[in-house]
Design an enzyme around this catalytic site. Structure first.
Site, PDB file in Angstrom:
ATOM      1  N   ASP A  22       0.948  -1.177   0.172  1.00 23.23           N
ATOM      2  CA  ASP A  22       0.117   0.095   0.072  1.00 23.23           C
ATOM      3  C   ASP A  22       0.810   1.323  -0.018  1.00 23.23           C
ATOM      4  OD1 ASP A  22      -2.103   1.926   0.668  1.00 23.23           O
ATOM      5  OD2 ASP A  22      -2.371   1.436   2.700  1.00 23.23           O
ATOM      6  N   ASP A  30      -1.844  -1.484  -3.606  1.00 19.50           N
ATOM      7  CA  ASP A  30      -2.057  -0.642  -5.010  1.00 19.50           C
ATOM      8  C   ASP A  30      -1.160  -1.079  -6.102  1.00 19.50           C
ATOM      9  OD1 ASP A  30      -0.215   1.348  -4.225  1.00 19.50           O
ATOM     10  OD2 ASP A  30      -1.542   1.865  -2.692  1.00 19.50           O
ATOM     11  N   ASP A  99      -5.680 -11.074 -14.927  1.00 21.96           N
ATOM     12  CA  ASP A  99      -6.706 -12.020 -14.631  1.00 21.96           C
ATOM     13  C   ASP A  99      -7.777 -11.943 -15.668  1.00 21.96           C
ATOM     14  OD1 ASP A  99      -8.110 -14.304 -13.120  1.00 21.96           O
ATOM     15  OD2 ASP A  99      -6.659 -13.635 -11.456  1.00 21.96           O
ATOM     16  N   ASP A 199      -9.803 -17.364 -15.472  1.00 21.98           N
ATOM     17  CA  ASP A 199     -10.545 -17.815 -14.253  1.00 21.98           C
ATOM     18  C   ASP A 199     -11.726 -18.733 -14.581  1.00 21.98           C
ATOM     19  OD1 ASP A 199     -11.175 -16.862 -11.389  1.00 21.98           O
ATOM     20  OD2 ASP A 199     -13.127 -16.641 -12.025  1.00 21.98           O
TER      21      ASP A 199
HETATM   22  C1  GLC Z   1     -11.528 -18.595  -9.190  1.00 21.13           C
HETATM   23  C2  GLC Z   1     -10.998 -17.524  -8.279  1.00 21.13           C
HETATM   24  C3  GLC Z   1     -11.603 -17.527  -6.996  1.00 21.13           C
HETATM   25  C4  GLC Z   1     -12.902 -16.965  -7.194  1.00 21.13           C
HETATM   26  C5  GLC Z   1     -13.776 -17.701  -8.127  1.00 21.13           C
HETATM   27  C6  GLC Z   1     -15.057 -17.206  -8.669  1.00 21.13           C
HETATM   28  O1  GLC Z   1     -11.617 -19.756  -8.412  1.00 21.13           O
HETATM   29  O2  GLC Z   1      -9.576 -17.943  -7.939  1.00 21.13           O
HETATM   30  O3  GLC Z   1     -10.922 -16.508  -6.055  1.00 21.13           O
HETATM   31  O4  GLC Z   1     -13.779 -16.956  -5.831  1.00 21.13           O
HETATM   32  O5  GLC Z   1     -13.171 -18.165  -9.432  1.00 21.13           O
HETATM   33  O6  GLC Z   1     -14.481 -16.222  -9.545  1.00 21.13           O
END
Ligand code: GLC
Length: 514
Positions: A22, A30, A99, A199
């Site tokens: 931070d 951040d 991500d 994800d």
């Molecule tokens: C993935 C992520 C996790 C999140 C889930 C829903 O498993 O790593 O943190 O809660 O997806 O998006």
């Protein structure tokens, strides 16, 4: 010139931005904090940093619930901060991976706001009417508890959410949705992002007809699990289209797909063969060996070393024979600290962390380190209910409480396996709040930080865990046989020793972990 498959030999470092560094005093990490620590990461020996989501979000699921894919979460900084971070990373030879959370959006996303009011984007999400008994279309339970279906009064239909009620699933059957995702990807790649961690990417296709899930918990109307919600028949088609429409125009982009419920390397192969459509997956089979099958992570099951060998050894052997590739991870923001989970975070914490470093860095695959793992960070020794931040833990605790269950045991399970264990702030030094923030941290700092921190381990005269990791990473780079060499298990039946060889034209390495 970079080799076309540079991604096999690389080392990725996962940053959980809210807990990294931070610089404003608001108690949350951040982007400028990340920029300030890039030289530390370079010196550690990593080459790619992957940031957990930094997009606009109501943060119900800590950023895995995105309300705008093209904006930065204001507490993390601005788009200009992101650009500066990437520029600085590239200047010193690091890549930045973002991500990509596109199985679902936040319910605050304007797409869903339009959909839930019956606007033109209604078909961007998944809607079903009541069944004949006037109930939910099926018995699917959401990952974070309750039903997968949420009623919308205005539309007189339910929408599907495999995760939290605030995370509606996108309808990947709709080609317009897929085009919107490709646009988001191009937006970031064109801005200089070097690839994606995707994800729950095997959730983008569900079993057609949405059949009921097998009943494992007869007391509960909603059945927990992944069956029918993940690994539908179109996962590979959608990802091949993603490759065709986007990724092939960015041949150096890094790709790893998170894929819970992919049970074997054989099942994974169509998604990763020779790096197409994705380079590798995160399977969860080694993370599941301490869960009772079909139940949540809070239901412990004892496990044996041969079970671990069965999972990891078989993945690596199959992939090596068939053109697949593994990802090597032992921690992330969803898993507890590995030294606490698999080894010893008491008297033998130092030596256990080093043993795990060798084990981790000599497997056949791309190496993923999670922030703090390089200094042997451990789970906090206890959690009070008020200290919990993760919705999965809170919903589990409240469900136990609602059934008049044993809440002390619930806290014990959370301490053992809950996600907050790895989300405590990075321990930089012995100053207040471990040097993470001058304000009030959003989540508690692990109280062991005075002894376990980066500064102490950089300046100590002995071989700290941090110095050991640097050595291991240097060795890995200098001995390509440790990465690409032939992998063979040794003494498979041994319950006390995990051993294997790595062999290439130069020689053979024998790795023995106990
Ligand atoms: C993935 C992520 C996790 C999140 C889930 C829903 O498993 O790593 O943190 O809660 O997806 O998006």
């Amino acid at each position: 010139m970079e080799a076309p498959d540079w991604w096999r030999d690389t080392v990725v470092y996962q940053i959980y931005p809210v807990s990294f560094k931070d610089t404003t005093g608001n108690g949350k990490g951040d982007l400028n904090g990340i920029t300030s620590k890039l030289p530390y990461l370079k010196d550690l020996g990593v080459e790619v940093v992957w940031l957990s989501p930094v997009y606009a979000s109501p943060m119900v699921d800590m950023g895995y619930d995105i309300s705008n894919y093209r904006e930065i979460y204001p507490d993390f900084g601005s788009m200009a901060d992101w650009e500066r971070m990437v520029e600085e990373a590239h200047r010193i030879g690091l890549k930045v991976v973002m991500d990509l959370v596109v199985n679902h959006t936040s319910d605050q996303h304007e797409w869903f706001q339009d959909a839930k009011n019956g606007g033109p984007k209604k078909d961007w999400y998944i809607w079903r009417r009541k069944n004949k008994e006037g109930k939910e279309p099926n018995n699917w339970g959401a990952i974070f508890g309750g039903s997968c279906w949420e009623w919308n009064d205005k539309l007189q239909e339910y929408y599907l959410h495999v995760f939290d009620v605030s995370q509606p699933d996108l309808n990947w059957e709709n080609p317009v949705v897929r085009e919107a995702v490709w646009d988001v990807m191009r937006f970031w790649l064109d801005k200089g992002c070097d690839g994606f961690r995707m994800d729950v990417i095997n959730c983008i296709s569900k079993t057609p007809g949405f059949p009921d899930a097998p009943v494992t918990d007869p007391q509960n109307p909603y059945q927990y699990g992944l069956i029918h919600r993940f690994n539908g028949p179109k996962v590979a088609d959608h990802l091949l289209e993603m490759h065709e429409k986007v990724l092939r125009y960015y041949p150096n982009a890094f790709t790893v797909g998170e894929a819970p419920g992919v049970k074997s390397a054989e099942q994974a192969l169509p998604l990763v063969k020779n790096g197409v459509p994705l380079q590798m997956l995160f399977h969860f089979e080694h993370m599941y060996i301490d869960h009772q099958p079909g139940k949540t992570c809070f239901n412990y099951k004892p496990w044996k070393l041969t079970e671990l060998k069965d999972v990891l050894g078989k993945f690596m052997e199959f992939n090596q024979a068939n053109g697949g590739w593994d990802s090597l991870y032992l921690e992330n923001h969803d898993q507890p600290r590995i030294v606490s989970r698999w080894a010893n975070d008491g008297l033998y914490r130092d030596v256990s962390s080093k043993m795990l470093a060798i084990f981790h860095a000599t497997g056949r695959g791309t190496l993923f380190l999670y922030q703090g793992q390089e200094i042997g960070m451990a789970n906090p020794t206890s959690w009070d209910f008020d200290e919990l931040r993760d919705l999965e833990e809170i919903q589990y605790y409240e469900a136990v409480e609602a059934k008049n269950g044993d809440i002390q045991d619930a806290l014990k399970q959370i301490q053992r396996i809950g996600r907050d264990n790895s989300r405590t702030p990075m321990q930089w030094n012995a100053d207040v709040n471990a040097g993470f923030t001058s304000g009030t941290p959003w989540i508690k700092v692990n109280q062991d930080y005075k002894a376990w921190n980066v500064e102490a381990q950089s300046t100590s005269s002995g071989m700290s865990v941090l110095k050991f990791w640097k050595l291991v990473l240097r060795n890995r780079k200098e001995h390509p046989g440790l990465i690409r060499g032939k992998f063979e298990m040794v003494d498979y039946e041994n319950e006390n020793v995990y051993a294997y060889t790595r062999t290439d034209a130069i020689g053979q390495y024998l790795i023995v972990c106990l």
